[in-house]
Design a protein around this motif. Structure first.
Motif, short mmCIF file in Angstrom:
data_model
loop_
_atom_site.label_atom_id
_atom_site.label_comp_id
_atom_site.label_asym_id
_atom_site.label_seq_id
_atom_site.Cartn_x
_atom_site.Cartn_y
_atom_site.Cartn_z
N TYR A 34 0.85 -1.45 -0.11
CA TYR A 34 0.04 0.13 -0.13
C TYR A 34 0.95 1.18 0.08
N ASN A 128 -4.18 9.06 3.50
CA ASN A 128 -4.11 7.85 2.79
C ASN A 128 -2.85 7.11 3.24
N LYS A 193 -5.71 2.64 6.89
CA LYS A 193 -5.50 3.39 6.23
C LYS A 193 -5.92 4.83 6.82
N GLU A 195 -8.04 8.10 6.41
CA GLU A 195 -9.03 8.42 5.52
C GLU A 195 -9.56 9.76 5.68
#
Length: 195
Positions: A34, A128, A193, A195
């Motif tokens: 990621y 992110n 993650k 956000e």
């Protein structure tokens, strides 16, 4: 936390030797999936420096922190860059990292302080950004051999992370300890993650 720091100061050599060559490849792959190449990472509670060294070798910029003077010294020697002496409760980074790696380190933060520490980690991530953490598999807090262990299972870890609204869970999974003679110990891992 202080008692855990004292443990690492007194037992740094044995801890270093027992963890520095543990094979974390599968977990690295899961985390780095990621993260953009050459990103900036925080190794939170870096211990021996094993993971920092791996990430540096892959071209990432890495800030390594640890609260134990002796682990700071040993990890600095291993990685060739200065590890910062810092407790999780002192982290004050803001939108700085593409990823935060907290492998087997946050388990020494008490249940009463863990929410604040997760918030500090979330604040340190860019939008992110990816956060990885692992805890001993189980429930509750125990003190063993002069260290505090704060354990979770899939459900309790999910509840903890969901309290931090800007973190979205990507995956929670259970793994076996990779160190020799520790095959009967299990870990719960989480990837999130921001956000």
């Amino acid at each position: 936390m202080k008692m855990s720091i004292d443990f690492y100061n007194k037992n740094s050599k044995e801890f270093f030797e027992s963890t520095v060559s543990a094979d974390m490849t599968e977990t690295y792959i899961e985390f780095l999936k990621y993260i953009e190449p050459n990103g900036k990472l925080l190794d939170a509670g870096c211990g021996s420096g094993r993971d920092s060294l791996f990430f540096l070798g892959k071209g990432f910029s890495v800030v390594s922190i640890d609260a134990s003077d002796e682990m700071v010294r040993l990890s600095s020697e291993l990685t060739g860059q200065k590890t910062v002496k810092m407790k999780f409760q002192e982290m004050n980074f803001n939108d700085e990292f593409d990823g935060v790696w907290a492998c087997a380190s946050l388990l020494h933060v008490s249940k009463s302080e863990i929410k604040d520490v997760i918030k500090r980690i979330a604040n340190s991530l860019k939008l992110n950004g990816i956060f990885y953490a692992s805890f001993k598999y189980g429930e509750g807090e125990i003190v063993r051999d002069g260290r505090l262990f704060n354990s979770y299972n899939e459900e309790s870890l999910k509840s903890l992370i969901e309290m931090q609204r800007d973190l979205k869970i990507l995956k929670i999974w259970k793994t076996q300890d990779v160190r020799p003679d520790r095959e009967n110990e299990y870990w719960v891992n989480v990837l999130c993650k921001k956000e």
